[in-house]
Design a protein around this motif. Sequence first.
Motif, PDB file in Angstrom:
ATOM      1  N   CYS A  24       8.175   8.221  -0.221  1.00 12.49           N
ATOM      2  CA  CYS A  24       6.995   7.580   0.354  1.00 12.49           C
ATOM      3  C   CYS A  24       7.018   7.686   1.872  1.00 12.49           C
ATOM      4  O   CYS A  24       6.021   8.057   2.510  1.00 12.49           O
ATOM      5  CB  CYS A  24       6.933   6.121  -0.077  1.00 12.49           C
ATOM      6  SG  CYS A  24       5.451   5.261   0.492  1.00 12.49           S
ATOM      7  N   THR A 477       2.233  -0.301  -7.631  1.00 11.38           N
ATOM      8  CA  THR A 477       2.746  -0.134  -6.272  1.00 11.38           C
ATOM      9  C   THR A 477       2.051  -1.064  -5.282  1.00 11.38           C
ATOM     10  O   THR A 477       2.634  -1.441  -4.270  1.00 11.38           O
ATOM     11  CB  THR A 477       2.571   1.322  -5.799  1.00 11.38           C
ATOM     12  OG1 THR A 477       1.204   1.709  -5.971  1.00 11.38           O
ATOM     13  CG2 THR A 477       3.457   2.257  -6.584  1.00 11.38           C
ATOM     14  N   TYR A 485       3.465  -2.974  -0.272  1.00  9.36           N
ATOM     15  CA  TYR A 485       3.511  -2.053  -1.411  1.00  9.36           C
ATOM     16  C   TYR A 485       4.928  -2.003  -1.976  1.00  9.36           C
ATOM     17  O   TYR A 485       5.893  -2.384  -1.312  1.00  9.36           O
ATOM     18  CB  TYR A 485       3.077  -0.650  -0.981  1.00  9.36           C
ATOM     19  CG  TYR A 485       1.621  -0.548  -0.599  1.00  9.36           C
ATOM     20  CD1 TYR A 485       0.676  -0.063  -1.491  1.00  9.36           C
ATOM     21  CD2 TYR A 485       1.185  -0.951   0.674  1.00  9.36           C
ATOM     22  CE1 TYR A 485      -0.661   0.027  -1.142  1.00  9.36           C
ATOM     23  CE2 TYR A 485      -0.153  -0.866   1.033  1.00  9.36           C
ATOM     24  CZ  TYR A 485      -1.065  -0.379   0.119  1.00  9.36           C
ATOM     25  OH  TYR A 485      -2.393  -0.292   0.459  1.00  9.36           O
ATOM     26  N   VAL A 487       7.843   0.402  -4.310  1.00 10.91           N
ATOM     27  CA  VAL A 487       8.288   1.657  -4.921  1.00 10.91           C
ATOM     28  C   VAL A 487       9.649   1.404  -5.558  1.00 10.91           C
ATOM     29  O   VAL A 487      10.249   0.354  -5.374  1.00 10.91           O
ATOM     30  CB  VAL A 487       8.415   2.807  -3.892  1.00 10.91           C
ATOM     31  CG1 VAL A 487       7.068   3.221  -3.356  1.00 10.91           C
ATOM     32  CG2 VAL A 487       9.353   2.424  -2.742  1.00 10.91           C
ATOM     33  N   THR A 491       8.834  -0.176 -10.773  1.00 11.53           N
ATOM     34  CA  THR A 491       7.394   0.018 -10.832  1.00 11.53           C
ATOM     35  C   THR A 491       6.982   0.827 -12.058  1.00 11.53           C
ATOM     36  O   THR A 491       7.815   1.341 -12.797  1.00 11.53           O
ATOM     37  CB  THR A 491       6.882   0.704  -9.554  1.00 11.53           C
ATOM     38  OG1 THR A 491       7.498   1.989  -9.443  1.00 11.53           O
ATOM     39  CG2 THR A 491       7.210  -0.118  -8.323  1.00 11.53           C
ATOM     40  N   GLY A 503       6.800   7.709  -8.151  1.00 16.15           N
ATOM     41  CA  GLY A 503       6.322   6.447  -7.611  1.00 16.15           C
ATOM     42  C   GLY A 503       6.181   6.471  -6.112  1.00 16.15           C
ATOM     43  O   GLY A 503       5.238   5.898  -5.545  1.00 16.15           O
ATOM     44  N   CYS A 507       2.639   5.966  -4.254  1.00 19.25           N
ATOM     45  CA  CYS A 507       2.430   4.880  -3.299  1.00 19.25           C
ATOM     46  C   CYS A 507       1.840   5.426  -1.994  1.00 19.25           C
ATOM     47  O   CYS A 507       0.886   4.853  -1.452  1.00 19.25           O
ATOM     48  CB  CYS A 507       3.749   4.165  -3.027  1.00 19.25           C
ATOM     49  SG  CYS A 507       3.602   2.749  -1.918  1.00 19.25           S
TER      50      CYS A 507
END
Length: 560
Positions: A24, A477, A485, A487, A491, A503, A507
């Motif tokens: 992410c 998320t 949020y 992760v 999740t 994930g 996200c």
Amino acid sequence: MITRGEAENWDAVVVGAGFGGLVCAAYLAVSGHKVVVFEHHDVAGGNGHTFRRRRAYEFDVGVHYLGDCAPGGLIPGILSGLGLSERVRFLEMDPNGFDRIQLPTVTVDVPAGWDRYRERLVAALPADAHGIETYVRIAREVCDLQRSGLLRSEGLGQLSRESLELMVMARGSLAALFDHCGLSTRARTVLAGQSANYGAAPDQVTVSTHLSMIDHYLRGAYYPEGGGQALVAALVEVIEAHGGSLRTRKKVERITIEDGRTTGVELAGGERHTAPLVVSNADFRRTVLELAGGERNFPAALVRKTEKTRMRLAFAVLYVALDIELPDRPNANLWWFRDEDIESMYRELAAGTPSQIRSAFCSFASVKEQGRADVCPPGHSNFQVMTLARADYPDWGVAGGPADGTRYRREPAYQRSKQWWSDELLRTAEQALGPFRDHITHLELGTPLTHERYTLSSGGTPYGLAHWGGFGARPDTRTVVDGLYLVGQNTRAGSGVSGAMIGGISCAAQILGRPLLPEVLGGAVLANPALLPERAADWDPLAVSRGTRRVRAKGLARVG
């Protein structure tokens, strides 16, 4: 250095440097966000980190094998979008049998491809041929539906209108699917033989979760060249090359929230960092109940649901090094079972510490990367023997866990429990592999409390929540707090490295408002590969995974 009265400003803060958080953070960084990742441990990686012993051996904690890593696969696609297609390479395990499932009366070598898998199952279990055919047909339909939804950035909820009956089955338990197919106890054990890949019994896991895992590996099983830490280090390089920062040995104490909106984080010692976005790769229970303030910032019903949830099973892991090579080992993992009733094994484990270990997973690093000197010296062996274990503190002779500050390692009751599991795993390993204890050069047991110490995960599990409210339910998320949020393993994206990476990119896609996964699988590269640093001949992924600020800090174990 930031002091208590000062604050450093970012576009996004990521709490925890597991695969979900790193992916992410990397996609936010290459999209122009100023990102910082905080990790309480000495190195990034979470379940993907490695450790070294005796200046001779390197052990991979959680990356034992990965699926779907051929060109066009999900993991290579996610990495390619970050400009890493030339930096991360994957070594294929034996496509004719990457997992050996060994029961007392039947052995199945699991090959790549659904057709060959079905053929092997029918040949090994002819009395269950009809049930196996039914199981495989349903499995392929569910997997095709799930993958098409993933590639279109749609969840199963959107697809359920197309095939309600199939999706109802996918959300039900694996045990119910086995019942529907009329499978024998032995067949159920073979089909669920790899269930330690997500840490749950057939009646405690959804069909969707199980089949996602199976389909993932049937697309080919691989191991990242250089081990899991090399994969982690490559993601760190992307983040830092695009203006982001990794800060290790930095524990987040609090996610700051004002008027329902995230404002940043506060570290142990009072250091503050402001950001309108916070992505928590920390344990979900700790995120909601501790870091983010519980009922101060979340609905009471959500907090109660989170307090009541249980985690998936954890592991006891024996790390073994020998001064000989294991004879005649295929490039495959071994799933060994003492008997042929996996469901009774899970029931016994749920009731408490078993009288003996009934199954073990063996992963052979020195076979997957033959000749790699930092895995082990030439002529030596490096492998792990793992079994599922409960993480309830009384089972291990302690009243609390390391994440809460409990000192446990020298407690006599803990030492006795640890010795029992170590002895049992060693005895089990020799039953599965043949005698080797006269050649042991290193032997070390990791427990659920060990895992909790390094990852701060509730229950010391690498697999997150068992259920969150409803059967198989997990959080999305996005949270009810604006700008916060989630992760990681807890999740909806699922368990394992692939689930965490999916994930992570999902996200980032939510935050950025663009379908990142379909884009990168279609060939889009969002990063600028020219910014990535050159790697010297002595490039060390463990050092890189400390972050630029601590890359030369003392205390890094080395091999050689």
